[in-house]
Design a protein around this motif. Sequence first.
Motif, short mmCIF file in Angstrom:
data_model
loop_
_atom_site.label_atom_id
_atom_site.label_comp_id
_atom_site.label_asym_id
_atom_site.label_seq_id
_atom_site.Cartn_x
_atom_site.Cartn_y
_atom_site.Cartn_z
N SER A 47 -24.68 -27.66 -22.30
CA SER A 47 -25.67 -26.66 -22.72
C SER A 47 -26.26 -25.97 -21.50
O SER A 47 -26.30 -26.53 -20.41
N GLY A 48 -26.77 -24.78 -21.71
CA GLY A 48 -27.33 -23.98 -20.64
C GLY A 48 -27.07 -22.53 -20.95
O GLY A 48 -26.48 -22.18 -21.98
N SER A 49 -27.50 -21.67 -20.10
CA SER A 49 -27.35 -20.24 -20.32
C SER A 49 -26.37 -19.63 -19.33
O SER A 49 -26.38 -19.99 -18.16
N PHE A 50 -25.54 -18.74 -19.83
CA PHE A 50 -24.69 -17.91 -18.99
C PHE A 50 -23.86 -18.73 -18.00
O PHE A 50 -23.99 -18.57 -16.78
N PHE A 51 -23.03 -19.61 -18.51
CA PHE A 51 -22.15 -20.35 -17.63
C PHE A 51 -20.74 -20.36 -18.19
O PHE A 51 -20.53 -20.20 -19.38
N LEU A 52 -19.81 -20.57 -17.29
CA LEU A 52 -18.39 -20.68 -17.63
C LEU A 52 -17.89 -21.99 -17.03
O LEU A 52 -17.90 -22.15 -15.81
N ALA A 53 -17.50 -22.90 -17.90
CA ALA A 53 -16.99 -24.19 -17.43
C ALA A 53 -15.48 -24.08 -17.25
O ALA A 53 -14.74 -24.01 -18.22
N ASN A 73 -13.84 -24.82 -26.66
CA ASN A 73 -14.57 -23.88 -25.81
C ASN A 73 -15.72 -23.21 -26.55
O ASN A 73 -16.77 -22.94 -25.96
N ALA A 74 -15.54 -22.95 -27.83
CA ALA A 74 -16.60 -22.32 -28.60
C ALA A 74 -17.83 -23.22 -28.70
O ALA A 74 -18.97 -22.75 -28.68
N LYS A 75 -17.58 -24.53 -28.81
CA LYS A 75 -18.68 -25.49 -28.90
C LYS A 75 -19.10 -26.02 -27.54
O LYS A 75 -20.02 -26.82 -27.43
N LYS A 76 -18.38 -25.62 -26.48
CA LYS A 76 -18.67 -26.09 -25.12
C LYS A 76 -18.69 -27.61 -25.09
O LYS A 76 -19.60 -28.23 -24.52
N THR A 77 -17.70 -28.20 -25.71
CA THR A 77 -17.63 -29.65 -25.85
C THR A 77 -16.26 -30.15 -25.43
O THR A 77 -15.24 -29.52 -25.74
N VAL A 78 -16.26 -31.28 -24.74
CA VAL A 78 -15.02 -31.94 -24.36
C VAL A 78 -14.99 -33.31 -25.01
O VAL A 78 -16.03 -33.95 -25.17
N TYR A 79 -13.80 -33.73 -25.41
CA TYR A 79 -13.63 -34.99 -26.10
C TYR A 79 -12.64 -35.88 -25.33
O TYR A 79 -11.78 -35.39 -24.62
#
Length: 123
Positions: free
Chosen positions: A25-31, A73-79
């Motif tokens: 979570s956070g604003s304006f980032f690209l992981a 990527n849409a959920k900014k989640t890794v499993y």
Amino acid sequence: QVQLVESGGGLVQAGGSLRLSCAASGSFFLANAMGWYRQAPGKQRELVATITSGGSTNYADSVKGRFTISRDNAKKTVYLQMNSLKPEDTAVYYCNAEGRILQLGTWRTFDSWGQGTQVTVSS
């Protein structure tokens, strides 16, 4: 900054499965790259698996064929799906993300870690 929150750890018998999740979570980032590392008592932190934004994966030899890393990527989640768990998989598992974040009008790199989640595999 980018915050990472892990979940899904626990106690499981050898041969069992667990699924770890890590939400960013956070604003304006690209992981660009996200991954999982682990640290067993008395040992150094080691890479478990990583995945890029494009889906390229990398695994430690010790987990190949048993663990699968994926990301939404849409959920900014890794499993991390962990199957056929062994007692030697017991460790604190940490989520990591690195990429770029927009701060004060400038793109800067970041490298963030989660707080860790305990995975214990009993024999």
